[in-house]
Design an enzyme around this catalytic site. Structure first.
Site, PDB file in Angstrom:
ATOM      1  N   SER A 117      33.539  29.040  52.131  1.00 58.74           N
ATOM      2  CA  SER A 117      33.382  27.592  52.172  1.00 58.74           C
ATOM      3  C   SER A 117      33.492  27.084  53.615  1.00 58.74           C
ATOM      4  O   SER A 117      32.754  27.523  54.475  1.00 58.74           O
ATOM      5  CB  SER A 117      34.414  26.948  51.249  1.00 58.74           C
ATOM      6  N   ASP A 169      25.750  25.991  43.512  1.00 58.79           N
ATOM      7  CA  ASP A 169      27.134  25.877  43.972  1.00 58.79           C
ATOM      8  C   ASP A 169      27.386  24.403  44.283  1.00 58.79           C
ATOM      9  O   ASP A 169      26.710  23.821  45.136  1.00 58.79           O
ATOM     10  CB  ASP A 169      27.326  26.753  45.207  1.00 58.79           C
ATOM     11  N   HIS A 216      31.369  28.624  43.086  1.00 59.21           N
ATOM     12  CA  HIS A 216      31.765  28.568  44.488  1.00 59.21           C
ATOM     13  C   HIS A 216      32.527  29.834  44.840  1.00 59.21           C
ATOM     14  O   HIS A 216      33.614  30.066  44.319  1.00 59.21           O
ATOM     15  CB  HIS A 216      32.628  27.321  44.711  1.00 59.21           C
TER      16      HIS A 216
END
Length: 505
Positions: free
Chosen positions: A221, A442, A471
């Site tokens: 991320s 996502d 994710h």
């Protein structure tokens, strides 16, 4: 960006097979096993909270001093806490693998233990000392605070859904208040130095303190922005870099946040199909189109009449957060049921659970503070409220599920500190050592983020696109193609000769 709290942005409430490979362009000795060098850090026990979170995996912890301001030779120092899960196979060890869970604002001290629990391959554990950390401003590394509380006006990294133009104007007043609150709490002057560039410099200080000529890196991320920055600022010291669930650059800007709405539009159909197939259990719609219609019906009803404090904004935030992983779909469906039934007592319990989750996050105030500081310090955000009003109106139509939240105004519009330097530019001139891994669907980091970094890194990188939703891919997902491709890269240095598409598992 935020799967569960440590792999990504944190809670939205808070909270091809047939690989044709080639070795990474690097000196031949880089692929030979290396014995650990004498470290310049003193390893010892970890804090009790880290021990508890990592159990049963046992970690060692240490601190590394870094300057608050790299531009000032006389700058004060702060201590960053790092953790180590050491390789037990000296004949196979090749170096260090630094880890970052995302955020910005997520603690990473116990990330190695989480990855072990999720099945990190033994070959990776043999090849590397896994180095976790709390980056500057987080947890055990000179934590910062804006004094946020769960019952205050700022309770999420994503601004509230603006149901109309007036809601944007109202949020601007809150955002200005929040920025001022952060400035008033910045008594030691650290807040303005929380940037991705400085954190990348910290990574290099940690590498040097560990006695390593190079370091490998695995980031999820927002951790992809940090990894991209490190590989661009220190290309000659970057070994094997894996960037998973990419935000698309070395920083999160307004366009990046607006892509959350695109990600929700692309991810929601998976949940809608799941829920429609279980209509007899949840009653949310017999077709995906009916499930989508239920979302709007419930959200708009709660906009008009909140139930026990549960309003349309919170409903949308909860839905966004629970789209991060398919395993959360039953919880999401149950929460929709509760809201649809309109039972005040049941909704009150649900709201209490959400508040408790926010208070237990990593921690709540610290995570929100770091996210705001890094996001606002990295790049200049628009300061004109009308810019956000127009953006919200556009994205409410373009991405009706969540666009009027992701495009809404944030404290960055009123941030008291101007960026000290331009955002880190992605460097395409360097070793071919960046593997990008991305699910096709996502919510916080849509596939576009992977494609953007692939273009920016050019031939330094390859993109692994996975036909899955959620994710986090490597170890955190269950796609064998993505797992094996990434593991071969980390352990053997086998970079795909071209971009890869991994079929659904």
């Amino acid at each position: 960006m935020e799967r569960r709290r440590r792999i990504g942005r944190g809670s939205a409430l808070a909270v091809v097979l047939g690989l044709s490979g080639s070795l990474i362009a690097a000196p031949a000795v880089a692929d030979a096993p290396k014995a650990p060098k004498v470290p310049q850090v003193r390893w010892g026990s970890c804090p009790e909270d880290v021990v508890a979170e990592a159990a049963p995996t046992e970690l060692q912890c240490a601190t590394v001093p870094v300057p608050v301001d790299y531009a000032d030779p006389g700058s004060p120092r702060i201590d960053l806490m790092i953790s180590r899960l050491a390789s037990t196979k000296p004949d196979k060890r090749r170096g260090t693998l630094m880890l970052n869970p995302g955020g910005p604002g997520g603690s990473g001290l116990a990330l190695s233990a989480l990855l072990v629990k999720r099945g990190l391959p033994a070959s990776v554990l043999d090849s590397y000392d896994l180095i976790g950390m709390d980056t500057r401003g987080i947890g055990h590394s000179a934590p910062v605070s804006c004094g946020f509380t769960p019952d205050g006006p700022h309770t999420a990294n994503i601004p509230p859904y603006a149901v109309d133009d007036a809601a944007v104007v109202a949020q601007a007043k809150v955002a200005e208040q929040v920025a001022g609150q952060c400035a008033s709490h910045d008594r030691d002057g650290l807040l303005r130095h929380l940037t991705t560039a400085n954190t990348a410099r910290d990574l290099d200080r940690i590498r040097a303190a560990l006695g390593e000529e190079k370091t490998s890196y695995l980031g999820y991320s927002y951790g992809t922005a940090l990894g991209a920055a490190y590989a661009s600022m220190f290309p000659e010291r970057s070994d094997r870099i894996v960037l998973d669930s990419n935000i698309g650059d070395t920083h999160l800007d307004r366009d990046g946040m607006r892509r959350y709405a695109l990600g929700m539009e692309q991810s929601f159909p998976d949940f809608a199909r799941w829920a429609a197939a279980r209509h007899d259990s949840y009653g949310l719609g017999r077709t995906p189109a009916e499930v989508r219609a239920t979302y709007f019906t419930l959200a708009e009803r709660l906009d008009r009449t909140p139930v026990a404090g549960f309003d349309g904004n919170l409903f949308r935030q909860v839905t966004f957060a629970l789209l991060f992983k398919e395993v959360q779909y039953p919880m999401l469906a149950q929460q929709w049921q509760t809201v649809a039934d309109g039972d005040d007592e049941a909704v009150h319990r649900l709201l209490s659970e959400n508040v408790a989750a926010r208070e237990a996050s990593s921690p709540f105030d610290n995570g929100l503070t770091v996210f705001a500081a890094v996001t606002c310090n990295d790049v200049q955000w628009p300061k004109d409220v009308d810019t956000y009003r127009k953006g919200v109106a556009t994205d409410r139509e373009r991405y009706p599920l969540f666009g009027a939240a992701a495009a809404n105004i944030t404290p960055c519009a009123f941030w008291p500190y101007a960026p000290a330097e331009p955002p880190v530019a992605v460097v395409d001139d360097g070793p071919r050592n960046v593997l990008l891994v991305q699910n096709l669907r996502d919510a916080p980091t849509p596939h576009d983020g992977g494609k953007m970094l692939r273009q920016k890194f050019g031939d330094r990188s390859r993109l692994v696109s996975v036909d899955d939703t959620g994710h986090g891919v490597y170890v955190l997902g269950d796609n064998p193609c993505a797992l094996n491709t990434t593991t071969r890269f980390l352990v053997e240095g086998e970079m795909p000769g071209k971009d890869i598409s991994c079929h659904a598992a």
